[in-house]
Write an enzyme that holds these catalytic residues in place. Structure first.
Site, PDB file in Angstrom:
ATOM      1  N   SER A  22     -10.003  -0.067   6.868  1.00  0.00           N
ATOM      2  CA  SER A  22      -9.356   0.078   5.552  1.00  0.00           C
ATOM      3  C   SER A  22      -8.719  -1.187   4.993  1.00  0.00           C
ATOM      4  CB  SER A  22      -8.292   1.178   5.601  1.00  0.00           C
ATOM      5  OG  SER A  22      -8.902   2.443   5.623  1.00  0.00           O
ATOM      6  N   LYS A  39       0.854  -1.203   0.000  1.00  0.00           N
ATOM      7  CA  LYS A  39       0.000   0.000   0.000  1.00  0.00           C
ATOM      8  C   LYS A  39       0.884   1.246   0.000  1.00  0.00           C
ATOM      9  CE  LYS A  39      -4.000   1.911   2.524  1.00  0.00           C
ATOM     10  NZ  LYS A  39      -4.793   1.837   3.771  1.00  0.00           N
ATOM     11  N   SER A  75      -9.833   2.357   2.769  1.00  0.00           N
ATOM     12  CA  SER A  75      -8.916   3.034   1.882  1.00  0.00           C
ATOM     13  C   SER A  75      -8.042   2.100   1.036  1.00  0.00           C
ATOM     14  CB  SER A  75      -8.012   3.953   2.692  1.00  0.00           C
ATOM     15  OG  SER A  75      -7.157   3.203   3.536  1.00  0.00           O
TER      16      SER A  75
END
Lengths: 96, 498
Positions: free
Chosen positions: B179, B80, B155
């Site tokens: 997330s 990420k 997210s």
């Protein structure tokens, strides 16, 4: 609870954040809705409930005082927006 | 043999260790898949092809020379974009960090490197991890591989979509309010938020420090366990890192036995506002576990309905403080420095130009909640609710071993559907937020499809440091569901892709 554009402008000022007039008015409306949705939080807990700033019981953590290799000045300055004489160059600080 | 991109990480590890395939071949297969499909999915912000292939060849050489390597050595992984990785841009989905190359590696990144894993690239995310749809990325949304018109969650939508479109067998996420778990639920993948402090936050761009937690994302429970083992462990560089042994999650994932285990269904996480199909899949999962010998109890966590409100005061408060570091002075964007403008004005202009709408909204909200005169009513009250949520969990875990709920009230909504309705967007994390406030561990695994043929996830929650229980229940439930389906849920996507 009604937040005016002026209220949001003051908060933006505190946060050092430029907002356009359009952003100010859109945000004032949205923040009202959000604050309405979270307002009931103040009615949930009685005075006897202690606050938790954290999930864990935090205690101060110390490390051994040893010298380690740290970031070189070159590496630290490499991504700076502006550099002068091996230092971060910042815009004017004192009022003129 | 399944093709290299459809294989599990555990299968790839076995193929690599027995010399059936090389890491270079595995890495190349994934880079080819990225080239083929990521134009449509947009899971990656940056693909690190050359270094990935170089590293793969190095790992192959080490193996040929008979070096003892870790279980996941040579297996590719997506990272990420919230984690620093030297030599690759780290943007956190924001324009304010566009083109920034970090001067150090996050501990999680370093652990992947030390385990000889192959980092394929950086995955897309909502700006500074603020969002539940990845629509808040300054670089454009990620699409859900099940239906490209729908959101992949957020997210960490990039990390979840990369898995569901076979662009990586494993990815790394970070979870502040859901997330990792909500994207896993809506993409039919597995996501774990370990106990707060289990994986180091050093080098994870901070959103809300008391809530942020890195964790593994995978297509199955065992793969998640293998990655969990790699990234967790004590780190002196993170003052909130747990200094204790990591629970044996790999062994737990292999047990596939829930006999005698006490499972609590959280009464407050269901009912109105939940899609009927989400509740139906949840109920079916519980029935399977009951038939397999688990004891099912209904449990009440009376303060959970207040969690969302408390979260949307605590998180923005921490956000407004944490994002003060983006001041245009030492790194990142600087706008309006024409030699005559003051430092303070350059800060204002830069932050106004560099942050997106959701980030600005949360900074203002946090500034308000912390401002003099409102602090007690907002931040202070929210912190008290946090105490009550922790107590709810503590009490529940006195009678049951794990708690379960749906992961998210709905399946994936369409891109744009909730973009102008912050409250509707925030509700996607209704079931995942209590865990972040209390710091315990939770996992989402696929439970089937809804009416719209979109995946539904179920959530398992365990006490702090009880991460192994997630894997025990998750591994068992996954096996039961796959028996019923005749294979993994993502198998249908794999067939379409072939």
């Amino acid at each position: 609870m009604t937040l005016t554009n002026a209220d949001v402008a003051r908060l933006a000022d505190l946060a050092r954040l430029d907002l356009t007039p359009e952003e100010l008015s859109v945000m004032a409306g949205q923040l009202d809705v959000i604050l309405d949705a979270v307002a009931s939080v103040s009615e949930v807990a009685g005075d006897d409930v202690p606050p938790s700033s954290h999930a864990l019981d935090l205690t101060n953590v110390f490390r051994v005082d040893e010298v380690h290799q740290s970031l070189s000045p070159e590496a630290a300055l490499k991504m700076a927006p502006a550099v002068e004489d091996g230092r971060f160059r910042v815009p004017r600080i004192l009022g003129e | 043999m399944t093709s290299l991109i459809h294989a599990t990480a555990a299968e790839l590890a076995d193929l690599l260790s027995t010399g059936v395939v090389s890491s270079e071949e595995v890495t190349r297969a994934h880079l080819d898949q990225i080239a083929d499909v990521d134009g449509e999915v947009h899971a990656y912000l940056y693909v690190d092809s050359d270094r990935a292939l170089d590293t793969a060849r190095q790992v192959d050489r080490k193996r040929q020379q008979g070096e003892q390597l870790g279980r996941l050595a040579g297996v590719p992984v997506g990272l990420k974009d919230a984690f620093t990785y030297m030599g690759a841009p780290t943007t956190c989905g924001s324009k304010i960090l566009e083109g920034w190359y970090p001067p150090y590696n996050a501990t999680v990144t370093q652990k992947l490197i030390d385990a000889d894993m192959i980092i394929l690239g950086k995955t897309n995310m909502d700006e500074f991890a603020m969002g539940s749809s990845t629509e808040n990325s300054a670089y454009g949304p990620t699409c859900n591989p099940w239906d490209l018109h729908r959101i992949p969650g957020g997210s960490g939508g990039g990390s979840a979509a990369a898995l569901a479109s076979f662009q990586a067998p494993l990815t790394i996420g970070s979870d502040t309010g859901g997330s990792i778990r909500q994207p896993a639920a809506v993409t039919g993948t597995v996501g774990v938020k370990p106990t707060y402090g289990a994986a180091s936050r050093y080098g994870l761009v901070a959103m809300a420090s008391s809530l942020d937690q890195p964790g593994p994302c995978a297509r199955n429970v065992m793969d998640a366990a293998l990655l969990h083992e790699v990234i967790c462990g004590h780190d002196p560089k993170d003052s909130t890192s747990i200094n204790a042994e990591v629970p044996n999650v790999v062994a737990a994932a292999a047990t596939k036995d829930v006999r005698g285990l006490k499972i609590g269904i959280v009464k407050e996480l269901g009912g109105e506002g939940y899609e009927p199909e989400v509740l139906a899949r949840f109920r079916e999962a519980i029935d399977l576990l009951a038939n397999a010998g688990a004891e099912i109890h209904e449990v009440s966590c009376p303060h959970f309905p207040a969690a969302l409100g408390a979260y949307y005061l605590i998180m923005p408060s921490e956000v407004s403080s944490n994002l003060a570091r983006f001041d245009a002075m030492r790194y990142g964007l600087r706008v309006g420095d024409d030699g005559s403008t003051s430092t303070e004005q350059v800060m204002r202009t830069t932050r106004g130009a560099g942050f997106g709408a959701e980030v600005k909204r949360r900074i203002i909200l946090g500034t308000y909640a912390l401002s003099s005169g409102y602090y007690d009513a907002y931040y202070g009250s929210a912190q008290k609710v946090r105490t009550l949520i922790i107590r709810d969990f503590t009490q529940a875990f006195e009678t049951v071993d794990v708690l379960m709920s749906p992961t998210s009230p709905t399946t994936a909504f369409t891109i744009g559907e909730r973009a102008n309705d912050p409250i509707a967007m925030y509700k996607a994390d209704l079931c995942t937020i209590p865990t972040n406030l209390a710091g315990n561990a939770a996992m989402s695994i696929p439970a089937g499809l809804g009416d719209n043929s979109m995946p539904v996830g179920v959530q398992i929650m365990a006490p702090p440091q009880g991460d192994d229980r997630l894997y025990r229940v998750g591994g068992a439930l996954e096996a039961l569901l796959q028996d019923k389906w005749g294979g993994p849920l993502l198998g249908t996507l794999a067939k379409e892709a072939r």
